[in-house]
Design a protein around this motif. Structure first.
Motif, short mmCIF file in Angstrom:
data_model
loop_
_atom_site.label_atom_id
_atom_site.label_comp_id
_atom_site.label_asym_id
_atom_site.label_seq_id
_atom_site.Cartn_x
_atom_site.Cartn_y
_atom_site.Cartn_z
N PHE A 3 0.84 -1.20 0.00
CA PHE A 3 0.00 0.00 0.00
C PHE A 3 0.87 1.25 0.00
N ALA A 4 1.91 1.27 0.83
CA ALA A 4 2.83 2.41 0.89
C ALA A 4 3.51 2.61 -0.47
N ALA A 5 3.91 1.50 -1.09
CA ALA A 5 4.54 1.59 -2.42
C ALA A 5 3.57 2.20 -3.43
N GLU A 6 2.32 1.82 -3.35
CA GLU A 6 1.33 2.36 -4.28
C GLU A 6 1.03 3.83 -4.01
N THR A 7 1.21 4.27 -2.76
CA THR A 7 1.08 5.71 -2.50
C THR A 7 2.25 6.46 -3.14
N ARG A 8 3.42 5.82 -3.18
CA ARG A 8 4.57 6.44 -3.87
C ARG A 8 4.29 6.55 -5.37
N ARG A 9 3.72 5.49 -5.95
CA ARG A 9 3.38 5.51 -7.37
C ARG A 9 2.38 6.65 -7.65
N ALA A 10 1.34 6.74 -6.81
CA ALA A 10 0.32 7.78 -7.00
C ALA A 10 0.92 9.17 -6.82
N GLU A 11 1.77 9.33 -5.81
CA GLU A 11 2.39 10.64 -5.60
C GLU A 11 3.25 11.02 -6.80
N MET A 12 4.04 10.09 -7.30
CA MET A 12 4.89 10.36 -8.46
C MET A 12 4.03 10.73 -9.67
N THR A 13 2.92 10.02 -9.85
CA THR A 13 2.01 10.30 -10.96
C THR A 13 1.52 11.74 -10.90
N HIS A 14 1.14 12.19 -9.71
CA HIS A 14 0.60 13.53 -9.59
C HIS A 14 1.67 14.62 -9.68
N TRP A 15 2.88 14.36 -9.17
CA TRP A 15 3.96 15.33 -9.38
C TRP A 15 4.29 15.45 -10.86
N LEU A 16 4.37 14.30 -11.55
CA LEU A 16 4.70 14.34 -12.98
C LEU A 16 3.58 14.95 -13.81
N SER A 17 2.36 14.90 -13.32
CA SER A 17 1.24 15.50 -14.04
C SER A 17 1.29 17.02 -14.02
N ILE A 18 2.06 17.59 -13.12
CA ILE A 18 2.22 19.04 -13.05
C ILE A 18 3.26 19.51 -14.08
N VAL A 19 4.23 18.67 -14.36
CA VAL A 19 5.38 19.04 -15.20
C VAL A 19 4.99 19.62 -16.57
N PRO A 20 4.00 19.08 -17.29
CA PRO A 20 3.69 19.63 -18.63
C PRO A 20 3.03 21.02 -18.62
N ALA A 21 2.64 21.53 -17.48
CA ALA A 21 1.89 22.79 -17.43
C ALA A 21 2.56 23.95 -18.19
N PRO A 22 3.87 24.14 -18.12
CA PRO A 22 4.47 25.26 -18.87
C PRO A 22 4.29 25.16 -20.39
N LEU A 23 4.05 23.97 -20.90
CA LEU A 23 3.83 23.81 -22.35
C LEU A 23 2.60 24.60 -22.82
N PHE A 24 1.68 24.85 -21.92
CA PHE A 24 0.44 25.55 -22.29
C PHE A 24 0.68 27.01 -22.67
N PHE A 25 1.87 27.54 -22.32
CA PHE A 25 2.21 28.90 -22.75
C PHE A 25 2.42 28.98 -24.26
N ILE A 26 2.66 27.82 -24.90
CA ILE A 26 2.91 27.80 -26.35
C ILE A 26 1.70 28.29 -27.14
N TRP A 27 0.50 27.88 -26.72
CA TRP A 27 -0.69 28.25 -27.49
C TRP A 27 -1.70 29.08 -26.71
N ASN A 28 -1.41 29.37 -25.45
CA ASN A 28 -2.30 30.19 -24.63
C ASN A 28 -1.68 31.57 -24.41
N PRO A 29 -2.52 32.59 -24.22
CA PRO A 29 -1.96 33.87 -23.78
C PRO A 29 -1.30 33.68 -22.42
N ILE A 30 -0.42 34.58 -22.06
CA ILE A 30 0.34 34.44 -20.80
C ILE A 30 -0.58 34.26 -19.60
N TRP A 31 -1.64 35.06 -19.50
CA TRP A 31 -2.54 34.95 -18.36
C TRP A 31 -3.16 33.55 -18.30
#
Length: 161
Positions: free
Chosen positions: A97-125
Motif C-alpha cells: 500500500f505504501a509503495a502504491e502511495t509512492r506511485r500515485a504521488e509520483m504520478t501527480h507530481w509528474l502530471s504538473i510538469v507539462p503545465a508550462p507547455l500551455f504557454f505555447i498556445w495560450n496567452p500568458i494569463w
C-alpha cells in the motif's frame, strides 16, 4: 502573445485535450513501472520528520474530512491498485500500500510538469491559469498520499523494531 496564435475555441479545445492526454499518459507510464521500483526506500518519497507520520497533513488540511471524495485513478483507467481501503493488514500488505502511495504521488507530481507547455498556445494569463490548475488539481492527491504513507510508515517501522 503566445508563439502559436489560435482562435479561442481551438485554444480551449486543445487545452482540454492536452490535459486529458497528459493525465492519462503520465498515469499509464507510472502504472508500467514495476512495483519493485516503489517498494525501495528512496529519498524522493521519504516521509520527513516534520510530517509527524502524516499528522501534520491532518492538522493543516483536515485530510480525513475530504480524502474520501477524491476519485481514485484506478476507477477511470480500470487498472492499478485501488487505494480507497487497505487490501490487508499484514506488514507486506502495508508495504505494498505504501509503495502504491509512492506511485500515485509520483504520478501527480509528474502530471504538473507539462503545465508550462500551455504557454505555447495560450496567452500568458491563461498559461498561468494552466499552471495554477495543474497545482491545484494534483496537490490534494499528493497530500493524501503523503498523509496515508506517513501513517503506514509509522506502523511498519514500529512493528519492525
Amino acid at each position: 502573445m503566445p508563439p502559436l496564435s489560435l482562435p479561442v475555441i481551438w485554444t480551449v479545445m486543445i487545452d482540454i485535450f492536452a490535459w486529458a492526454f497528459f493525465h492519462i499518459f503520465v498515469s499509464v507510464l507510472c502504472l508500467k513501472l514495476p512495483l519493485s521500483f516503489f517498494l525501495k526506500e528512496s529519498a524522493w518519497f521519504r516521509t520527513f520528520v516534520w510530517e509527524k507520520s502524516g499528522k501534520v497533513w491532518q492538522r493543516i488540511f483536515r485530510v480525513k474530512s475530504w480524502k474520501g471524495r477524491l476519485v481514485d485513478g484506478t476507477v477511470i483507467l480500470k487498472k492499478g491498485y485501488e487505494k480507497k481501503k487497505l487490501h490487508g493488514t499484514s506488514i507486506d500488505d502495508l508495504k505494498v500500500f505504501a509503495a502504491e502511495t509512492r506511485r500515485a504521488e509520483m504520478t501527480h507530481w509528474l502530471s504538473i510538469v507539462p503545465a508550462p507547455l500551455f504557454f505555447i498556445w495560450n496567452p500568458i494569463w491563461a498559461g498561468w491559469i494552466m499552471i495554477l490548475y495543474a497545482v491545484m488539481f494534483n496537490l490534494p492527491f499528493i497530500i493524501v498520499q503523503r498523509y496515508n504513507r506517513g501513517r503506514i510508515d509509522a506502523i511498519t517501522l514500529s512493528t519492525s523494531r
